[in-house]
Design a protein around this motif. Structure first.
Motif, PDB file in Angstrom:
ATOM      1  N   THR A  52       0.812  -1.159   0.055  1.00 13.19           N
ATOM      2  CA  THR A  52      -0.061  -0.065   0.079  1.00 13.19           C
ATOM      3  C   THR A  52       0.816   1.227  -0.019  1.00 13.19           C
ATOM      4  O   THR A  52       1.859   1.289   0.753  1.00 13.19           O
ATOM      5  N   VAL A  53       0.541   2.165  -0.824  1.00 15.92           N
ATOM      6  CA  VAL A  53       1.233   3.565  -0.863  1.00 15.92           C
ATOM      7  C   VAL A  53       0.105   4.520  -0.692  1.00 15.92           C
ATOM      8  O   VAL A  53      -1.088   4.433  -1.132  1.00 15.92           O
ATOM      9  N   GLY A 101      -3.668   5.150  -1.885  1.00 13.52           N
ATOM     10  CA  GLY A 101      -4.805   5.986  -1.390  1.00 13.52           C
ATOM     11  C   GLY A 101      -4.290   7.506  -1.798  1.00 13.52           C
ATOM     12  O   GLY A 101      -3.030   7.646  -1.715  1.00 13.52           O
ATOM     13  N   PHE A 102      -4.914   8.414  -2.248  1.00 18.52           N
ATOM     14  CA  PHE A 102      -4.750   9.480  -2.576  1.00 18.52           C
ATOM     15  C   PHE A 102      -5.000  10.664  -1.461  1.00 18.52           C
ATOM     16  O   PHE A 102      -5.928  11.608  -1.989  1.00 18.52           O
ATOM     17  N   TYR A 103      -4.406  10.499  -0.347  1.00 16.36           N
ATOM     18  CA  TYR A 103      -4.561  11.315   0.575  1.00 16.36           C
ATOM     19  C   TYR A 103      -3.379  11.240   1.540  1.00 16.36           C
ATOM     20  O   TYR A 103      -2.833  10.101   1.759  1.00 16.36           O
ATOM     21  N   TYR A 128      -6.891  -1.603  -6.011  1.00 18.03           N
ATOM     22  CA  TYR A 128      -7.407  -0.839  -4.746  1.00 18.03           C
ATOM     23  C   TYR A 128      -7.029   0.500  -4.831  1.00 18.03           C
ATOM     24  O   TYR A 128      -5.991   0.771  -4.409  1.00 18.03           O
ATOM     25  N   THR A 129      -7.936   1.322  -5.110  1.00 18.63           N
ATOM     26  CA  THR A 129      -7.642   2.862  -4.851  1.00 18.63           C
ATOM     27  C   THR A 129      -8.711   3.378  -3.955  1.00 18.63           C
ATOM     28  O   THR A 129      -9.979   2.989  -3.954  1.00 18.63           O
ATOM     29  N   PHE A 130      -8.492   4.324  -3.016  1.00 20.45           N
ATOM     30  CA  PHE A 130      -9.224   4.604  -2.018  1.00 20.45           C
ATOM     31  C   PHE A 130      -8.919   6.099  -1.650  1.00 20.45           C
ATOM     32  O   PHE A 130      -7.874   6.714  -1.801  1.00 20.45           O
ATOM     33  N   ILE A 154     -14.501   4.942  -0.647  1.00 17.31           N
ATOM     34  CA  ILE A 154     -14.310   6.412  -0.559  1.00 17.31           C
ATOM     35  C   ILE A 154     -15.055   6.532   0.923  1.00 17.31           C
ATOM     36  O   ILE A 154     -15.858   6.040   1.322  1.00 17.31           O
ATOM     37  N   LYS A 155     -14.297   7.196   2.011  1.00 22.56           N
ATOM     38  CA  LYS A 155     -14.589   7.325   3.300  1.00 22.56           C
ATOM     39  C   LYS A 155     -14.889   9.092   3.543  1.00 22.56           C
ATOM     40  O   LYS A 155     -13.858   9.877   3.302  1.00 22.56           O
ATOM     41  N   PHE A 156     -16.161   9.268   4.017  1.00 26.97           N
ATOM     42  CA  PHE A 156     -16.632  10.908   4.179  1.00 26.97           C
ATOM     43  C   PHE A 156     -16.161  10.852   5.727  1.00 26.97           C
ATOM     44  O   PHE A 156     -16.858  10.040   6.466  1.00 26.97           O
TER      45      PHE A 156
END
Length: 357
Positions: A52-53, A101-103, A128-130, A154-156
């Motif tokens: 995971t990155v 994950g882009f954050y 897997y992108t999140f 996506i997690k809000f």
């Protein structure tokens, strides 16, 4: 009158309300991933490159949550170029990464390239992108593009049960917009028959003049039937940057330097996903490959210090022990140095001072 730091820490550490304890409802996939990750036990200063990155497309955030260190950060805002992103995605995939994950502590929707980044990751082969987002800068068009481009989860982050409480916690009156965006994401994934995981998280805090202890109950009632998961956490010291809130449930060696790659918007390989001043930035990936950086002497030394529990002088020490000791950046030229009291929690309501829209 504001509590002293010791009193604030005592309140945070001794909360007994069920609403302030870590819990989850629904499928629990995110909570399980977190638990599985935490169960990893590092043993070598030269671990294999992780699966995971986390890539910080933007170091900006448009909210100013009371439990978060972002509102007081002095690090200049930055957005990663697509050119650097492409190279990092390719290199990480070649080293064995399959999730991205882009954050990384800020707000991913402040990146104008978020949708394109998801598409490029999928074309590269990532399984897997999140995202984790406050959801306020999203809209129907952007959520549609994210889902159509291959977003898997996506997690809000929603930390209030009504507009007034949400405003006091987040610093922006975006409550209705975010709730609408959650509902749209859930409806659109059904419409296009996409298995996109939609979750909501809530950080619970109770301080002198701000409390959201009722938020989890409201979120369960209003969104529990449509989202896959609701995860509730107590506000904590945020990796040593909000000392006075509850301590992190972390001990040395921390798993983060061993089992996940964290890349800042500037292109620095960092020890931690939550490092607002780049105190744990180690290697400049603009001039160094990921393979070289992952096995660099400076990173091996940090891992050895974690394995030996010899972390004094590092942000890691303050994070693990819940103290505000004197620390220095690992690589001063990558960081924006601050006074020690920067890392203290001030128990006040949120006042938004930045505009990253």
């Amino acid at each position: 009158m504001a509590r002293t730091m010791a009193e604030s820490r005592e309140v945070a550490m001794n909360k007994t309300s069920a609403e302030s304890q870590s819990e989850t409802i629904g499928k629990s996939a995110i909570k399980k991933r977190m638990d599985d990750f935490s169960d990893y036990r590092p043993s070598s200063e030269t671990p294999p490159f992780p699966k995971t990155v986390l890539i910080e497309l933007s170091s900006l955030c448009n909210h100013a949550c009371v439990f978060c260190a972002y509102p007081k950060t002095t690090r200049p805002g930055q957005r990663m170029s697509l050119e650097l992103l492409d190279r990092l995605l390719d290199e990480a995939y070649g080293l064995g990464a399959r999730e991205v994950g882009f954050y990384s502590g800020a707000e991913p929707f402040t990146s104008r390239d978020l949708e394109e980044a998801i598409a490029r990751a999928k074309r590269c082969g990532y399984e897997y992108t999140f995202l984790s987002t406050n959801g306020s800068l999203a809209n129907k068009d952007r959520l549609t593009a994210c889902i159509d481009n291959g977003l898997d989860s996506i997690k809000f982050s929603i930390n209030g049960a009504d507009r007034e409480t949400y405003l006091r916690i987040h610093g922006k009156d975006d409550f209705d917009r975010v709730i609408d965006n959650v509902r749209f994401a859930c409806a659109y994934r059904r419409e296009v028959n996409r298995e996109v995981y939609v979750a909501v998280s809530c950080v619970v805090i109770e301080s002198d003049n701000v409390s959201n202890v009722e938020a989890p109950k409201w979120l369960r009632q209003k969104l529990g039937a449509i989202v896959d998961e609701l995860v509730v956490f107590p506000a904590n010291n945020e990796n040593g940057q909000m000392i006075g809130l509850a301590p992190m449930d972390i001990s040395a060696p921390c798993v983060l330097p061993f089992a996940r790659a964290h890349i800042s918007a500037e292109g620095y390989l960092r020890v931690c996903c939550n490092d607002y001043q780049n105190y744990l930035a180690l290697v400049d990936l603009n001039i160094t490959t990921l393979a070289e950086a992952w096995n660099a002497d400076i990173f091996r030394d940090i891992r050895r210090r974690h394995l030996d529990n010899n972390l004094e002088g590092l942000l890691c020490h303050n994070c693990i022990h819940g103290v505000s000791g004197q620390i220095e950046p690992v690589v001063p030229e990558f960081a924006v140095s601050v006074k020690t009291d920067f890392f203290d929690f001030e128990p006040t309501s949120s006042v938004n001072t930045k505009d990253a829209s």
